[in-house]
Write an enzyme that holds these catalytic residues in place. Structure first.
Site, PDB file in Angstrom:
ATOM      1  N   ASP A 142     -77.768 -48.649 -25.062  1.00  0.00           N
ATOM      2  CA  ASP A 142     -77.906 -48.164 -23.683  1.00  0.00           C
ATOM      3  C   ASP A 142     -79.340 -48.345 -23.186  1.00  0.00           C
ATOM      4  O   ASP A 142     -80.262 -48.534 -23.977  1.00  0.00           O
ATOM      5  CB  ASP A 142     -77.570 -46.668 -23.630  1.00  0.00           C
ATOM      6  CG  ASP A 142     -76.134 -46.374 -24.033  1.00  0.00           C
ATOM      7  OD1 ASP A 142     -75.245 -47.175 -23.690  1.00  0.00           O
ATOM      8  OD2 ASP A 142     -75.909 -45.340 -24.690  1.00  0.00           O
ATOM      9  N   ASP A 164     -74.254 -51.654 -23.480  1.00  0.00           N
ATOM     10  CA  ASP A 164     -73.282 -50.587 -23.199  1.00  0.00           C
ATOM     11  C   ASP A 164     -73.583 -49.987 -21.826  1.00  0.00           C
ATOM     12  O   ASP A 164     -73.363 -50.631 -20.813  1.00  0.00           O
ATOM     13  CB  ASP A 164     -73.308 -49.550 -24.330  1.00  0.00           C
ATOM     14  CG  ASP A 164     -72.186 -48.535 -24.192  1.00  0.00           C
ATOM     15  OD1 ASP A 164     -71.074 -48.921 -23.801  1.00  0.00           O
ATOM     16  OD2 ASP A 164     -72.423 -47.344 -24.447  1.00  0.00           O
ATOM     17  N   ASP A 168     -76.543 -43.210 -20.118  1.00  0.00           N
ATOM     18  CA  ASP A 168     -75.456 -42.414 -20.705  1.00  0.00           C
ATOM     19  C   ASP A 168     -76.008 -41.018 -21.002  1.00  0.00           C
ATOM     20  O   ASP A 168     -76.882 -40.871 -21.853  1.00  0.00           O
ATOM     21  CB  ASP A 168     -74.962 -43.020 -22.031  1.00  0.00           C
ATOM     22  CG  ASP A 168     -73.842 -44.047 -21.826  1.00  0.00           C
ATOM     23  OD1 ASP A 168     -73.593 -44.447 -20.669  1.00  0.00           O
ATOM     24  OD2 ASP A 168     -73.233 -44.447 -22.832  1.00  0.00           O
ATOM     25  N   ARG A 215     -68.400 -46.776 -13.181  1.00  0.00           N
ATOM     26  CA  ARG A 215     -69.287 -45.659 -13.513  1.00  0.00           C
ATOM     27  C   ARG A 215     -70.477 -45.569 -12.558  1.00  0.00           C
ATOM     28  O   ARG A 215     -71.615 -45.816 -12.947  1.00  0.00           O
ATOM     29  CB  ARG A 215     -69.777 -45.747 -14.966  1.00  0.00           C
ATOM     30  CG  ARG A 215     -68.666 -45.703 -15.976  1.00  0.00           C
ATOM     31  CD  ARG A 215     -69.183 -45.563 -17.396  1.00  0.00           C
ATOM     32  NE  ARG A 215     -68.070 -45.651 -18.350  1.00  0.00           N
ATOM     33  CZ  ARG A 215     -68.211 -45.718 -19.662  1.00  0.00           C
ATOM     34  NH1 ARG A 215     -69.408 -45.691 -20.203  1.00  0.00           N
ATOM     35  NH2 ARG A 215     -67.156 -45.798 -20.445  1.00  0.00           N
TER      36      ARG A 215
END
Ligand SMILES: *[C@@H]1O[C@H](CO)[C@@H](O)[C@H](O)[C@H]1NC(C)=O
Ligand SMILES: *[C@@H]1O[C@H](CO)[C@@H](O)[C@H](O)[C@H]1NC(C)=O
Ligand SMILES: *[C@@H]1O[C@H](CO)[C@@H](O)[C@H](O)[C@H]1NC(C)=O
Length: 326
Positions: A142, A164, A168, A215
């Protein structure tokens, strides 16, 4: 300015500062503190009051970020992550801030695990993307991953092309503000959740989500999720997704060429206020059990912008700026 030069001079005379070859003379805006939910619970001040150091290598960044003492760590130049995908672990009470417009970590990111009071500002974080793995299934690399972090401020950063997520925020991470960032050219931009508990409180304002797939954010089981002044452009799968038991208050934002711009899962609630949609497709869940949704003004003051202005004012303002980390 005078005061910071004087105190810096005093630091240079102290034995501690002499031991650190990277002690700096001034950092005018390094003491700025977070607004929004990160301003509560004692506030988010990062390394304020600690030493100021400047790093020009990734190894030094890793070394200082792991120290126990409060530190303001200036990232000067483009630091290449070694090994690829490494998430620099950050201990509590740190401000990590890029110098000028060019402070960057390339090929890696940052990780915060059970720590508090951390500021990440004015940095570019990019390029762990693995071309044959668009879905990001092979590596959990991330941009910024936070597990159970408290009082975190992510501001004026620029994220692109990670393996990814770009950001996050997981496992009961709480009192977070994510402001003035560019999240771009990516599949899974910004994920929040990975918990059964409904305690997290976050402010997400003045960001530019450009050319991402999903997202924007995916917000699962947030007690309070407050979004305002955000500009979403060219989003292929979905924009704001309130999942689990999230309460989402979304205000004064602009959605252009976005599929499913605002979506609630079966147990979520959404209250919206002056959203502008241009060339959007799919779902717009603007009032879902909205009487249940919190009132952000009970927690802090904030300034709403005219959403019609966001496409011109937000893109030039997000990400690193020359006058923040000086
Ligand atoms: C949005 O992203 C696309 C693709 O990377 C880029 O070409 C475009 O210039 C960006 N738009 C703005 C306003 O920055
Ligand atoms: C829209 O985003 C996609 C990636 O999701 C990108 O390939 C495309 O170039 C973008 N289009 C524009 C007009 O920026
Ligand atoms: C809604 O919440 C209840 C209570 O937590 C849970 O049992 C149920 O599975 C949830 N429904 C969905 C679709 O997530």
């Amino acid at each position: 300015m005078l005061i910071s030069k004087l105190s810096a001079a005093a630091l240079l005379l102290s034995p501690v500062a002499l031991a650190a070859p990277t002690a700096e003379v001034s950092c005018a805006r390094c003491d700025e503190v977070a607004h929004g939910f990160a301003s509560l619970n004692g506030g988010t001040t990062g390394g304020k009051g600690g030493r100021i150091v400047t790093v020009t290598t990734h190894a030094d960044l890793v070394k200082y970020a792991a120290m126990e003492e409060p530190l303001i760590i200036r990232v000067d130049g483009v630091l290449t992550s070694e090994p690829k995908g490494f998430e620099v672990p950050i201990k509590s009470h740190k401000t990590i801030i890029g110098v000028g417009k060019t402070g960057a970590v390339v090929g890696g990111g940052f990780g915060i695990n059970n720590q508090k009071n951390i500021i990440l500002r004015n940095l570019e974080i990019r390029d762990t993307y693995i071309p044959e793995d668009y879905n990001g299934k092979s590596k959990d690399w991330d941009g910024i991953q936070v597990d159970t972090g408290v009082n975190i401020w992510i501001d004026h950063c620029k994220f692109a092309r990670m393996a990814d997520g770009l950001i996050d925020l997981r496992k009961d991470t709480d009192y977070v503000t994510v402001s003035n960032n560019l999240l771009s050219e990516h599949n899974k931009a910004f994920g929040i959740g990975w918990t059964e508990n409904v305690i997290s409180k976050m402010t997400i304002n003045d960001n530019f989500f450009n050319s991402t797939n999903q997202r924007g954010p995916s917000a699962d089981n947030l007690k309070y999720c407050h979004m305002f002044n955000n500009y979403h452009l060219n989003i292929t799968s979905y924009g704001n997704y309130a999942r689990g038991h999230t309460q989402l208050l979304v205000e004064n934002s602009y959605y252009e060429n976005v599929n499913d711009p605002v979506v609630a899962g079966p147990n979520a609630s959404i209250k919206s206020n002056w959203l502008k949609f241009k060339d959007c497709t799919g779902e717009k869940h603007l009032d879902v059990n909205s009487k249940k949704v919190f009132d952000a003004r009970k927690f802090y003051e904030y300034a709403l912008k005219d959403p019609y202005d966001l496409p011109t004012t937000i893109p030039p303002f997000v990400g690193p700026a020359p006058d923040i980390g000086i």
